[in-house]
Write a protein that holds these residues in place. Structure first.
Motif, PDB file in Angstrom:
ATOM      1  N   GLU A 199      70.237  69.482  24.184  1.00  0.00           N
ATOM      2  CA  GLU A 199      69.536  68.712  23.150  1.00  0.00           C
ATOM      3  C   GLU A 199      70.164  68.930  21.779  1.00  0.00           C
ATOM      4  O   GLU A 199      70.326  67.993  21.002  1.00  0.00           O
ATOM      5  CB  GLU A 199      68.061  69.119  23.084  1.00  0.00           C
ATOM      6  CG  GLU A 199      67.183  68.487  24.115  1.00  0.00           C
ATOM      7  CD  GLU A 199      65.731  68.858  23.900  1.00  0.00           C
ATOM      8  OE1 GLU A 199      65.357  69.214  22.760  1.00  0.00           O
ATOM      9  OE2 GLU A 199      64.980  68.798  24.879  1.00  0.00           O
ATOM     10  N   LEU A 200      70.502  70.169  21.498  1.00  0.00           N
ATOM     11  CA  LEU A 200      71.136  70.504  20.228  1.00  0.00           C
ATOM     12  C   LEU A 200      72.474  69.784  20.090  1.00  0.00           C
ATOM     13  O   LEU A 200      72.763  69.172  19.060  1.00  0.00           O
ATOM     14  CB  LEU A 200      71.336  72.018  20.116  1.00  0.00           C
ATOM     15  CG  LEU A 200      71.816  72.540  18.781  1.00  0.00           C
ATOM     16  CD1 LEU A 200      70.695  72.479  17.760  1.00  0.00           C
ATOM     17  CD2 LEU A 200      72.303  73.963  18.934  1.00  0.00           C
TER      18      LEU A 200
ATOM     19  N   GLY B 254      71.925  66.026  19.565  1.00  0.00           N
ATOM     20  CA  GLY B 254      71.438  65.753  18.216  1.00  0.00           C
ATOM     21  C   GLY B 254      72.531  65.881  17.168  1.00  0.00           C
ATOM     22  O   GLY B 254      72.649  65.049  16.267  1.00  0.00           O
TER      23      GLY B 254
ATOM     24  N   PRO C 161      68.166  68.456  15.138  1.00  0.00           N
ATOM     25  CA  PRO C 161      67.717  68.740  16.505  1.00  0.00           C
ATOM     26  C   PRO C 161      66.996  70.075  16.647  1.00  0.00           C
ATOM     27  O   PRO C 161      66.295  70.294  17.620  1.00  0.00           O
ATOM     28  CB  PRO C 161      69.022  68.727  17.309  1.00  0.00           C
ATOM     29  CG  PRO C 161      70.103  68.956  16.333  1.00  0.00           C
ATOM     30  CD  PRO C 161      69.615  68.423  15.018  1.00  0.00           C
TER      31      PRO C 161
END
Length: 106
Positions: free
Chosen positions: A11-12, A15, A74
């Motif tokens: 996810e990081l 983002g 994120p």
């Protein structure tokens, strides 16, 4: 907390990729300004038509600045480049300090 470290890392990374993509788009628009105006003047020979090219460029830059300014971090979920009223296009989140290359340093 059902997510593991890999899910959060993905996810990081996604983002930060979105943030970098919006910044690249903005920089690309800024760099294309002089060549676009020059080509417009050479091809059309008209200041009025070059003004239309400028107006289109200006609207695109405004949209790119807005898109880059409001993109969410994120990690913390706050706007990455916005801390107050004016966007500050530094290489880290204005709220949590997450760097643009945080996913690449691992």
């Amino acid at each position: 907390m059902a997510e593991d470290g890999k899910g959060e890392g993905k996810e990081l990374a996604e983002g930060l990729w979105i943030i970098r993509r919006r910044r690249r788009y903005l920089w690309g628009l800024l760099l294309v300004y002089i060549p676009a105006i020059w080509v417009s003047l050479e091809v059309t020979g008209s200041d009025r038509k070059t003004a239309y090219v400028f107006a289109v460029w200006f609207v695109l830059v405004f949209a790119a600045i807005l898109a880059a300014a409001v993109v969410r971090c994120p990690r913390c979920g706050n706007p990455f480049h916005l801390s107050g009223v004016l966007p500050m296009f530094f290489r880290s989140c204005r709220h949590c300090g997450l760097g643009l290359d945080a996913d690449r340093n691992k």
